[in-house]
Design a protein around this motif. Sequence first.
Motif, short mmCIF file in Angstrom:
data_model
loop_
_atom_site.label_atom_id
_atom_site.label_comp_id
_atom_site.label_asym_id
_atom_site.label_seq_id
_atom_site.Cartn_x
_atom_site.Cartn_y
_atom_site.Cartn_z
N LYS A 1 0.82 -1.22 0.00
CA LYS A 1 0.00 0.00 0.00
C LYS A 1 0.85 1.27 0.00
N LEU A 2 2.02 1.21 0.63
CA LEU A 2 2.84 2.41 0.78
C LEU A 2 3.55 2.82 -0.51
N HIS A 3 4.09 1.82 -1.24
CA HIS A 3 4.89 2.14 -2.42
C HIS A 3 4.26 1.66 -3.73
N GLY A 4 3.18 0.89 -3.64
CA GLY A 4 2.54 0.38 -4.84
C GLY A 4 3.42 -0.57 -5.62
N ASN A 5 4.24 -1.34 -4.92
CA ASN A 5 5.23 -2.21 -5.55
C ASN A 5 4.99 -3.66 -5.15
N VAL A 6 4.74 -4.50 -6.15
CA VAL A 6 4.53 -5.92 -5.89
C VAL A 6 5.77 -6.56 -5.27
N HIS A 7 6.94 -6.11 -5.72
CA HIS A 7 8.20 -6.70 -5.26
C HIS A 7 8.89 -5.78 -4.26
N CYS A 8 8.13 -5.09 -3.46
CA CYS A 8 8.69 -4.13 -2.51
C CYS A 8 9.69 -4.79 -1.57
N THR A 9 10.84 -4.15 -1.43
CA THR A 9 11.87 -4.65 -0.51
C THR A 9 11.92 -3.84 0.79
N LEU A 10 11.05 -2.85 0.90
CA LEU A 10 11.06 -1.97 2.08
C LEU A 10 9.97 -2.30 3.08
N CYS A 11 8.83 -2.76 2.59
CA CYS A 11 7.69 -3.03 3.48
C CYS A 11 7.78 -4.42 4.09
N LYS A 12 7.34 -4.52 5.32
CA LYS A 12 7.35 -5.78 6.05
C LYS A 12 6.18 -6.66 5.61
N ARG A 13 6.44 -7.94 5.53
CA ARG A 13 5.43 -8.93 5.16
C ARG A 13 5.27 -9.93 6.30
N LYS A 14 4.19 -10.71 6.22
CA LYS A 14 3.97 -11.76 7.22
C LYS A 14 3.55 -13.05 6.52
N MET A 15 4.14 -14.15 6.96
CA MET A 15 3.83 -15.46 6.42
C MET A 15 3.65 -16.43 7.58
N LEU A 16 2.79 -17.42 7.38
CA LEU A 16 2.53 -18.42 8.42
C LEU A 16 3.15 -19.76 8.04
N VAL A 17 3.66 -20.47 9.04
CA VAL A 17 3.99 -21.87 8.89
C VAL A 17 2.92 -22.63 9.66
N CYS A 18 2.22 -23.49 8.96
CA CYS A 18 1.05 -24.15 9.54
C CYS A 18 1.21 -25.66 9.57
N LYS A 19 0.64 -26.24 10.60
CA LYS A 19 0.48 -27.69 10.63
C LYS A 19 -0.85 -28.00 9.96
N VAL A 20 -0.82 -28.85 8.93
CA VAL A 20 -2.02 -29.15 8.16
C VAL A 20 -2.26 -30.65 8.17
N THR A 21 -3.45 -31.06 8.56
CA THR A 21 -3.82 -32.47 8.47
C THR A 21 -4.43 -32.71 7.09
N LEU A 22 -3.67 -33.37 6.24
CA LEU A 22 -4.17 -33.66 4.89
C LEU A 22 -5.12 -34.85 4.89
N GLY A 23 -4.88 -35.80 5.79
CA GLY A 23 -5.72 -36.98 5.79
C GLY A 23 -5.56 -37.74 4.48
N ARG A 24 -6.66 -38.21 3.97
CA ARG A 24 -6.66 -38.90 2.68
C ARG A 24 -6.85 -37.84 1.60
N ASN A 25 -5.84 -37.62 0.77
CA ASN A 25 -5.92 -36.54 -0.20
C ASN A 25 -6.28 -37.02 -1.59
N PHE A 26 -7.00 -36.18 -2.30
CA PHE A 26 -7.34 -36.43 -3.70
C PHE A 26 -6.27 -35.77 -4.56
N ARG A 27 -5.62 -36.52 -5.45
CA ARG A 27 -4.57 -35.99 -6.31
C ARG A 27 -5.21 -35.39 -7.57
N ALA A 28 -5.22 -34.09 -7.64
CA ALA A 28 -5.84 -33.40 -8.78
C ALA A 28 -4.86 -33.33 -9.95
N ASN A 29 -5.36 -33.57 -11.15
CA ASN A 29 -4.54 -33.43 -12.35
C ASN A 29 -5.17 -32.47 -13.35
#
Length: 226
Positions: free
Chosen positions: A148-176
Motif C-alpha cells: 500500500k505504501l509504495h505500490g510495488n509488488v516486489h517491494c523490498t522496504l515493506c514488512k510482510r507476514k507469512m505463516l507456517v502451519c500444521k495441516v492435516t491432509l488426511g486422505r488426499n485427492f490428487r488433482a490433475n
Amino acid sequence: MDYYHDRRVVQHAASQPWVRGFRLDEIDYKNETYQWIYDKMHNSISIHNGVKISKYHIVKIYQVKNSFLWSKYTARRSEIARDFPRGQLAPEIRLFHGTCHADVIVRNGFNVKYSNELSMFGKGIYFSDVSSKCNQYTFEAGGSGACKLHGNVHCTLCKRKMLVCKVTLGRNFRANMPMNGILRPPHGCHSVVAYPAQSFLKYPEYVIYNNYQAFPSYMIEYKISI
C-alpha cells in the motif's frame, strides 16, 4: 522429500506447549526452530513472473499459542484419523500460507467463507511448500497485489507476514486438472493436492475445506531482497 516422514517435521509438530488463551512468543534467532524455519524458507525459493527472491530478511518469528484453535485442530485431526486403520495417524505436513490477514488468522483461525469458489481448486484454504509462492499473497488477498505504501509488488522496504502451519491432509485427492467451483474434497477424501504438471500447475498446492484442519504454528515477519 517424503514430507510425511520428515523427522524435523515430526519433531516440531510435537513442540506446541499448552497455553490457556492466546499468546505470541517470540523465538530467539539462536533457537533450533528459528533456524529450521529460516532454512525451510530459503530452500524453497523459485522464480515467479521472471523474478526471484535472493534473500528473506527475517525481522521476527513468533510461535503461536492459541488454546481454542489448538483444541479445534486436534479434534478435527482425531476425526480424520477415524477414517484410517486403528492406530494409524492421520497424515500431517508443515506448509506455508501467505496472507495479508496473518494477525487475524493467528487469533481467530482460518475462515473458508472468504475463499473464492472459482479458484483453481474451489472454495478452500490454500497452502504450499514453496515459500516464494506464498510470498506473493502477503500484500493483498488473491495474490499479485502491491504494497500500500509504495505500490510495488516486489517491494523490498515493506514488512510482510507469512505463516507456517500444521495441516492435516488426511486422505488426499490428487488433482490433475482444475476443480473450480467445488466446496469440499471428493467423497472419501479430506483434502486436495496438486503437483506441477505441464500446462497445468507450476508449483505444488495443498487445499483443505475445513477451517480447523490447519493450525497456524508460527508467524514470520520479514522483508525480501530481489
